[in-house]
Design a protein around this motif. Sequence first.
Motif: not given
Lengths: 659, 659, 659
Positions: C432-434, C530-536, C549
């Motif tokens: 996940g990119k962050d 799973e990796s998830r974007p900041p909005h989720s 994460w």
Amino acid sequence: MMNPAKQTIGVCYYPEHWPESRWEEDARLMVAAGITHVRIGEFAWSKLEPNPGAYNFDWLDKSFDVLHRHGLKVVLGTPTATPPKWLVDRMPDMLAVDENGQIRGFGSRRHYCFSHEEYRKECARITTEFAERYGKHPALIAWQTDNEYGCHDTVLSYSDAALKGFRNWLAQKYQSPDAMNRAWGNIFWSMEYRSFDEVELPNLTVTEPNPAHVMDFRRYSSDQVKSFNKLQTDIIRKHSNAPIGHNFMGSYTDFDHYAVSEDLDIATWDSYPIGFLDRDSSDDENKARYLGVGDPDLQAFHHDLYRACGEVRNGAVDGRWWVMEQQPGPVNWAPYNPAPYPGAVELWAWEAFAAGAELVSYFRWRQPSFAQEQMHEALLLPNGEFNEGYHVCEKISKMLKQMDSKAQVVRADVALVFDYESQWAWEIQPQGKDFSYIELVMRYYRALRRQGINVDVIPPTKEAVTGRKLIIMPGMFNVSEDFAAALESSKAVILAGPRSGSKDENFQIVQDLPPGALRKLINIKITRVESRPPHSPVLLQDDLAFEGWREFVVPEAGVSASMQSEDGHDAIFENDRMIYLAGRPNAPLADYIVTAALDKAGVAATRLHRDIRVRDNNNVRYIFNYGPETIDCSELIGDAQLVFGAASLAPRSVTAYKL
Amino acid sequence: MMNPAKQTIGVCYYPEHWPESRWEEDARLMVAAGITHVRIGEFAWSKLEPNPGAYNFDWLDKSFDVLHRHGLKVVLGTPTATPPKWLVDRMPDMLAVDENGQIRGFGSRRHYCFSHEEYRKECARITTEFAERYGKHPALIAWQTDNEYGCHDTVLSYSDAALKGFRNWLAQKYQSPDAMNRAWGNIFWSMEYRSFDEVELPNLTVTEPNPAHVMDFRRYSSDQVKSFNKLQTDIIRKHSNAPIGHNFMGSYTDFDHYAVSEDLDIATWDSYPIGFLDRDSSDDENKARYLGVGDPDLQAFHHDLYRACGEVRNGAVDGRWWVMEQQPGPVNWAPYNPAPYPGAVELWAWEAFAAGAELVSYFRWRQPSFAQEQMHEALLLPNGEFNEGYHVCEKISKMLKQMDSKAQVVRADVALVFDYESQWAWEIQPQGKDFSYIELVMRYYRALRRQGINVDVIPPTKEAVTGRKLIIMPGMFNVSEDFAAALESSKAVILAGPRSGSKDENFQIVQDLPPGALRKLINIKITRVESRPPHSPVLLQDDLAFEGWREFVVPEAGVSASMQSEDGHDAIFENDRMIYLAGRPNAPLADYIVTAALDKAGVAATRLHRDIRVRDNNNVRYIFNYGPETIDCSELIGDAQLVFGAASLAPRSVTAYKL
Amino acid sequence: MMNPAKQTIGVCYYPEHWPESRWEEDARLMVAAGITHVRIGEFAWSKLEPNPGAYNFDWLDKSFDVLHRHGLKVVLGTPTATPPKWLVDRMPDMLAVDENGQIRGFGSRRHYCFSHEEYRKECARITTEFAERYGKHPALIAWQTDNEYGCHDTVLSYSDAALKGFRNWLAQKYQSPDAMNRAWGNIFWSMEYRSFDEVELPNLTVTEPNPAHVMDFRRYSSDQVKSFNKLQTDIIRKHSNAPIGHNFMGSYTDFDHYAVSEDLDIATWDSYPIGFLDRDSSDDENKARYLGVGDPDLQAFHHDLYRACGEVRNGAVDGRWWVMEQQPGPVNWAPYNPAPYPGAVELWAWEAFAAGAELVSYFRWRQPSFAQEQMHEALLLPNGEFNEGYHVCEKISKMLKQMDSKAQVVRADVALVFDYESQWAWEIQPQGKDFSYIELVMRYYRALRRQGINVDVIPPTKEAVTGRKLIIMPGMFNVSEDFAAALESSKAVILAGPRSGSKDENFQIVQDLPPGALRKLINIKITRVESRPPHSPVLLQDDLAFEGWREFVVPEAGVSASMQSEDGHDAIFENDRMIYLAGRPNAPLADYIVTAALDKAGVAATRLHRDIRVRDNNNVRYIFNYGPETIDCSELIGDAQLVFGAASLAPRSVTAYKL
Ligand SMILES: [Zn+2]
Ligand SMILES: [Zn+2]
Ligand SMILES: [Zn+2]
């Protein structure tokens, strides 16, 4: 001016794009629109010399003839911005090299390195051909050298030719490597050189190079533009008495325009108000408000700047400037390309004429259906029908004649210093990542315009400061002893800071601390500077604040301090001659400090509506409404005699009255 | 279709990653899950030819045998996407070169330049080996050429091989440099060439290259993909009767998929609904809503697009398409890689089958513990245990059998043109930086899906438009006279704009202004276009607006205009046959104009809930709930007979009923 | 420690920048400020060897003499970070090459590739000169090798020297290409190599290279730093008994600092609290709050980390660490460079001393008016007058003497594993990119500090875990069987996850799924991540959440699960020894889980005010107020005896009391 010129309309024309059979009709339509000046030739090298040494001037001769027959005057551009492919293939190392070491290839324009000696010879050759053939043609009214020096970031080239040139330039400047080592401070990080041939160009270093190294490379690069241009002007003057100009660009600072202007008779520039709006740092509300008309101050600033350039060669008395290319509709090169609002194209013309332009010349006559600029609108549509700009020309040319309007701007009481080396200095060393010299200068310029002041933008010279009432000089990197003395003897009130006078000519911090030579004018010492991110301005009082930059100042005898920040530091320092502002002002603080300085200098100011600007030329005052609403300016006008327009200004309209 | 195929399940399998002792168990488990098709071989070159010319096919023979013994059918991929290191070392200039002139090295995959003649010979050699050995194997059901042409931006290569190829291609196309100069408009900026050998690739120019130059390079590059592929299909067809496919990608447009499909029997594509969600331009609310299920329209669009590709070679009657790789869990390559929501993996399969897929094949059988894709989930976990996807296969394969489900989509009344050259054109010349052709097409596609319409995505050909009721063609760059005539004779209602028909095939503005050849269908003239930043849409009425793009249109005889913008310009132009929309619609305006067009065409529409989509195949209507809430669709279903599912759809569930 | 050292003040000094006539005055002023240690020499190669082999040590001899005469102790740096131009010109291929293949040229510093054998010989030569000449000088107190290894991203070089070195390193590690192919999984995508000479560096691949390939290159590159450093320490030790250090950097992880520290007697680091604030991922409110004082935990973390490094060579008993460079005012190199708040410079010194620093040495003595760091403040202004930092030295040195303060930190109950390979692993494969390893570790570190806990940051070794009560090890990439056994035998409570133990040493997913060797400690199986974007984020309960994460975990016998996410998955897994957290905790969840783990381990915790931190050394507890408000800490202090400060802490102040 001694013999103020009549103000008139021009156009940029590319006969080589259209069938010869159309040229007569084009000329007829130009005349019908009141156009008097036509620029041609500046990208036509491949058409004029399709094979090495095999010239084909017939078509250009005919173009001259057609235009001449219709009474049109020709501005002839040398074609050196677009050398043909065969020439590039003969000397591939003439291509510039970018900061990453990448060759910048053929396939668009400006594909040359200013330092390349062999290419300069080719330029001399083609310029000689032009000058000999057309230098005395009765239709010729002026010359243009090349086209938009520096466009597409082409001043700085990291080629072998540039490296060789730079080493020679350094050798001439410093005479010995030790002198250079001392000037640059190369003892730092073991950067000492034993010979000039050890010096590299300041790109591709592991981390930032020495700022003094970069500054000298910026100076060298600027000098190459000047000498490249002078090569052409020297040749032209041998064969022609017509004045010479070059079309500068907006917001472009990679070379010293004053220095290049020493060899020009007329300063011209290319004005694209909408295209530039996107580049400024204002917020979306502002950008939406002025979307189709452009920033109310940015073109005005450039008019003032290039008027100053027009004065460099012959002095202010004979200063001449033009808008060589004026936007007539949507362009193709900005991130977004909106249409001008109704009235905007006309407003732009008057903003230029009000600033003393002799000529407003539109780019271009007819929109080409092909190649890179096919989406850039023109006076005519691609199919030859009239576009909006054509009708604007018709209207304005008639009004100019009715008014017998002349370029005659009076020297302003208020001068704002704009200095190219300072721009380079703070690009090299912003210290806070949003620090920009030109943006800092604009903060003061905008505040002056909001107070209805006519401003002269000036270079930092004795001539330019003489006789002023107020001189503003924010962020000027290196204030020489001579210039400080000129300021002192000028009697003007001085407003400076932040960063003014903080470095010497070698990009070293001035001895005994900033503001260096300015301490003659105000006895303060700057012991610390800080840059701060946008989320943390330095609050002063009410809505006044420093944004991004703040200095900690120790005032000495005779200096009073005022306006403490919320964290307890003085912000403004003053004596009877000078004001020093210890930070980068937000808009309210810029208004506050400029108003205070005008008051101290005894210059009357009028606070204008957000959208309103004013400007005087030839005994006429022009009022511009850049906004979306109708604004009543009858109080401003009083009982003066209207020249055109109404006291209540419609959105994006202009009113003029007799002074 | 004449003989509609039974719909079934497949998987991508890499026996070379696992011990031979496991292969029997793998095959047994595949059969137990209802899998019938197994793709193998496409990355195995180094294993098959470990040293130059020294083949090792034993293991692949055995794989065929094991799979065959279990009744599984093999899809065999040629291994040309991953040439081994020894091959690259023998011809290092086979590597592609990126836009910055950087060689794209060995160490991952797709490390070849399509233009490299010697590498093509190597591909022909290995393909011949494959075709001769397995072309008539009883287990062989189909071929796959290479793998994901263009993946990792590999279509455009700026290598010496590409330069040489491009010059030859230009010479064949234009025959004379003058013809090319005229077509491109090279008179502009002195870009004229004296010979084809003077032409460079359109990268690394000082500023933007001529759009016509770039367009021809894009066409050349696309042609290389087609001929590279055809080299393999020609060889395969000599030795095998099995149909040939290639696995295309989603949102990938650097070559013309229709053109490549002329040489394919089956169009297949690789569908990763979650991985693609991040690429679309919707807001965070939307992205959060569909995080674990993907955009409700993006995979659907590609199903329709590749169904069209499947029709190119043999005509619609025999059109065949597959999902070659279907996401079964989190992947590794998106910026973020969320898990599918419960139900999502199953929903994706039905969305494909409902669109007429013959095969949904999962990527991949078992998650490898090593190398680049170790974080990409599979039907089996790295330790060989079942993962979620395995159980989905079990379930779906049973349901397909129960339903005796076949790929049988009816030709749709509504067709939406998608054209690869238009995509390239507006990448080359967006004019406003957020302008994207495919995104514009998707705005119309989404609106159609929201109205419950079955859509055929089509190429711009006479065959494809015949018999339609409504044809939508936004942004189509170049509308030929022939295609305009085909549209005219089609009797369909036409909805076009913005930018439709604005250029000719040489990337010049059409003569006498846009919409060019479409003026036969609607007599209007576009005299100006503007692009606007996101903060400044053109407001029409209520919540209808143009975003980013607006045109100024002059309607001529027989055309009526409607819906003025707030700033007073007409937005919609219409006659009895055609509607032209003068800007890029926001979602409400897309709904409005699509509804109007459907109405005009006499196509019935049903406005669906935001999360609901429908699709028909084989006399079954499928309803999909992409949303997070249970939605009652009993009104939609009426008293039709349910095939599976319930009238009240749980989140991310599917219901099917008889038509 | 056996003989705890007195805590004292130092400074970095560049006599070569200033006239010899000033040196006496400088020394006098240093002594007056209580400074005892002076670092010199580390950038002076060009001054010491102006021409090849022609040494000029006179000035350095004199500098030693002057400092010695004033009783000052010298820390001598080898000058190998800045080889002179003549040396580079003799071996241009000594320059490093960046990831894009670009040579990193001369003109700043650190312009060398660690792999270059000839440059290493030059370093050996100059180090020998240094060691022979000054190794036994009575003023010499310590050595520094080079300067800030890795600064400006200089560890990873893609040069020919690195390629050659890497191939040899691989050959030594794997012995056969087949072994390497198996370890890396090169069967994937046909990446198999037939010989080590076929292997390339892992840059410029078409898409991502094999993570195992990159990991080995990262290990190789780190090894080069270690061997480069050891070359110098071996030479120095032949001629000198003085201890050797190197000045590490903050937030810098491209080489294994523990490994380099095996050859060092003292770990030192360069602490710039304000400059680093901008790098952390906190929001603007946080950044504005700590603008002039820095992150309350980041320097503290590095103090703990480098204290651990100081223990590597000789074991904890003799561990020694220094702050070699301490920020005394605004710097020049961060995006923005604010001034320290009043009190901040002093606070930083106490934070270091409280963490057991023997020395806090300021960078630098006097601000140079020239070159790259002219805007970096120092103890003296450029004109030689006192700056703020000078007065802070005066004050602190007196207090240290009064307190007779010694470096004596007690081994902490709580240890937090920080592992360099894990940092490389998740840079190579963030998924996940962050996702950032060090940022994940900091989440736990911050939570510990907020509970008032003294923490030891430790390497993953048996020695380091022995005797702890709680060991926290989030995200540790590869947990060896040996380390798992050490954890097991340590008796400590273990808190791990997410990603802990998920890969083996070959960057393959561990056999039978993560957490691999940790399954000995807690019997769970991670079947999906799973990796998830900041909005989720994944919401648990109240304000507790996983950010970015989340893992799906199957607990087996003996493991209890708790705290379900809103979407129904367990989040925390626990048995009597260990806790596993199945995601990346937001701050509230980090507080929650750390508090639970402390409780389980029987370690007392005190929840502190947001701005307050505490730390113990030498039987003194220090309280730090990093915030903008005065905070009453009398409850914390109780009736303990104050050493300095007040129970009510002013903004950015420190209070100390006897334990
Ligand atoms: Zn008209
Ligand atoms: Zn099952
Ligand atoms: Zn003092």
